[in-house]
Scaffold this motif. Structure first.
Motif, PDB file in Angstrom:
ATOM      1  N   GLU A  57       0.804  -1.222   0.000  1.00 48.86           N
ATOM      2  CA  GLU A  57       0.000   0.000   0.000  1.00 48.86           C
ATOM      3  C   GLU A  57       0.838   1.273   0.000  1.00 48.86           C
ATOM      4  OE1 GLU A  57      -3.076  -0.164  -0.605  1.00 48.86           O
ATOM      5  OE2 GLU A  57      -2.984  -2.353  -0.508  1.00 48.86           O
ATOM      6  N   GLU A 279      -3.958  -6.629   4.578  1.00 43.22           N
ATOM      7  CA  GLU A 279      -3.890  -5.850   3.344  1.00 43.22           C
ATOM      8  C   GLU A 279      -5.187  -5.128   2.996  1.00 43.22           C
ATOM      9  OE1 GLU A 279      -2.043  -7.673  -0.010  1.00 43.22           O
ATOM     10  OE2 GLU A 279      -0.286  -8.305   1.133  1.00 43.22           O
ATOM     11  N   ALA A 283      -5.528  -1.196   2.880  1.00 37.21           N
ATOM     12  CA  ALA A 283      -5.925  -0.642   1.584  1.00 37.21           C
ATOM     13  C   ALA A 283      -7.131   0.281   1.730  1.00 37.21           C
ATOM     14  CB  ALA A 283      -6.235  -1.764   0.603  1.00 37.21           C
ATOM     15  N   GLU A 287      -7.172   4.211   0.899  1.00 31.72           N
ATOM     16  CA  GLU A 287      -8.133   4.729  -0.075  1.00 31.72           C
ATOM     17  C   GLU A 287      -8.931   5.888   0.514  1.00 31.72           C
ATOM     18  OE1 GLU A 287     -11.681   5.290  -2.405  1.00 31.72           O
ATOM     19  OE2 GLU A 287     -11.668   4.500  -0.362  1.00 31.72           O
ATOM     20  N   GLU A 293      -7.075   6.559  -5.147  1.00 29.05           N
ATOM     21  CA  GLU A 293      -6.536   5.208  -5.227  1.00 29.05           C
ATOM     22  C   GLU A 293      -7.536   4.260  -5.896  1.00 29.05           C
ATOM     23  OE1 GLU A 293      -3.453   3.690  -3.795  1.00 29.05           O
ATOM     24  OE2 GLU A 293      -3.032   5.771  -4.307  1.00 29.05           O
ATOM     25  N   GLU A 296     -10.766  -0.467  -3.196  1.00 28.95           N
ATOM     26  CA  GLU A 296     -10.168  -1.299  -2.161  1.00 28.95           C
ATOM     27  C   GLU A 296     -10.337  -2.788  -2.477  1.00 28.95           C
ATOM     28  OE1 GLU A 296     -13.368  -1.574   1.341  1.00 28.95           O
ATOM     29  OE2 GLU A 296     -12.990   0.463   0.656  1.00 28.95           O
TER      30      GLU A 296
END
Length: 323
Positions: A57, A279, A283, A287, A293, A296
């Motif tokens: 990330e 993760e 994430a 985001e 980004e 997710e």
């Protein structure tokens, strides 16, 4: 090497204006998205989050030892507000500002909530957060032994703090393992994780429980002098569906008290959620802070990947979702 946790990339201490020292550890690139970690009960800076998550990330994760834990100078009679001041000062000294995001795990959650309410972080994610057990509605749903302990903290906080001062690393490890479902034991008994967790506990108690853990626990188990309704930053709350230790309703009431907070319940895991499903949690936080980004990742994909790597160990069930 562990599937669930990485060793820190950098370790250090920082001296505050009042002369006290705070210990910290970092993972990820120095120029990554700054995220502070408020770790769980008696886990020092040595224990991070799920292996590989910060690199994936692009996060600069900084775990901070609260006063009296690990190498941080004790601060007797400290409060949640004192921790907020420490975080605000450390943010500037480490170049994490103006407002880093924050991740709070287990007993580190109310300290992280205090930071969010004070506006010193830009976003907050709580993972397996300890609930406000002294809130009467939560207290009523607790088992008898825990309800009695909450009453003792309320009636005699100084006496309760002396009781908690009798804990050590071995007692904490036994308590965690004894209260964990099989899905969490698959994480905790992984050799690499067990070594990292043991090292984190040993350092956390190196000054004795009276220096840090006992004060932390009295604060966390008492009424929180935190205006949750005043929180304006984005808040996400994650629980494992098998978690029987942190909240009697898996945070449903806690989330209802925080404006706009979002709750996710992940099946097939309990209190080990931060390491089993790191993760997608990280994430989602990234985001939130960086809205440009990509979408997710689904926690189901992360669990499936880890299940494949670890072979036939207990894995994740299907289902679950946000509430």
């Amino acid at each position: 090497m562990s599937l669930y946790v990485d060793d820190p990339t950098r370790l250090g201490t920082t001296r505050l204006a009042d002369g006290r020292v705070l210990g910290w550890a970092e993972w990820g690139p120095r120029d990554g998205l700054p995220v502070l970690l408020s770790p769980g009960a008696a886990t020092s800076r040595w224990l991070g989050i799920g292996a590989g998550a910060v690199e994936t990330e692009g996060v600069r994760l900084v775990s901070v030892d609260r006063p009296g834990l690990g190498v941080s100078t004790p601060a007797p009679d400290r409060t949640f507000a004192d921790f907020v001041d420490d975080v605000s000062e450390l943010t500037g000294l480490l170049g994490l500002g103006p407002l880093p995001a924050m991740l709070g795990n287990s007993q580190g959650a109310p300290f992280a909530l205090a930071c969010a309410a004070a506006g010193v972080v830009s976003a907050l994610t709580l993972v397996s957060p300890a609930d406000e057990v002294a809130d009467p509605e939560v207290t009523a749903a607790l088992p008898d032994d825990l309800r009695g302990l909450v009453a003792r903290v309320a009636e005699d906080p100084a006496g309760a703090e002396k009781v908690f001062a009798g804990f050590d690393a071995d007692a904490m490890r036994r308590m965690v393992l004894a209260g964990s479902p099989a899905c969490d034991l698959a994480v905790y008994e992984d050799p690499g994780f067990a070594a990292a967790y043991g090292r984190a506990l040993d350092e956390a108690f190196c000054q004795g429980a009276a220096a840090g853990y006992a004060r932390d626990t009295v604060l966390a188990m008492g009424r929180w002098p935190i205006d949750l309704g005043a929180i304006t930053v984005p808040v996400e709350v994650w629980y494992g569906e098998e978690d029987v230790s942190h909240s009697p309703d898996l945070g449903r009431r806690l989330v209802s008290r925080i404006p706009g907070a979002r709750r996710t319940v992940v099946p097939g895991v309990g209190g080990a959620l931060l390491w089993a499903t790191a993760e997608p949690i990280l994430a989602s936080l990234a985001e939130t802070v960086r809205p440009d980004e990509p979408v997710e990742r689904d926690w189901r994909e992360e669990q499936a990947r880890r299940r494949t790597v670890r072979g036939r160990r207990p894995g994740a069930a299907q289902g679950g979702g946000r509430g």
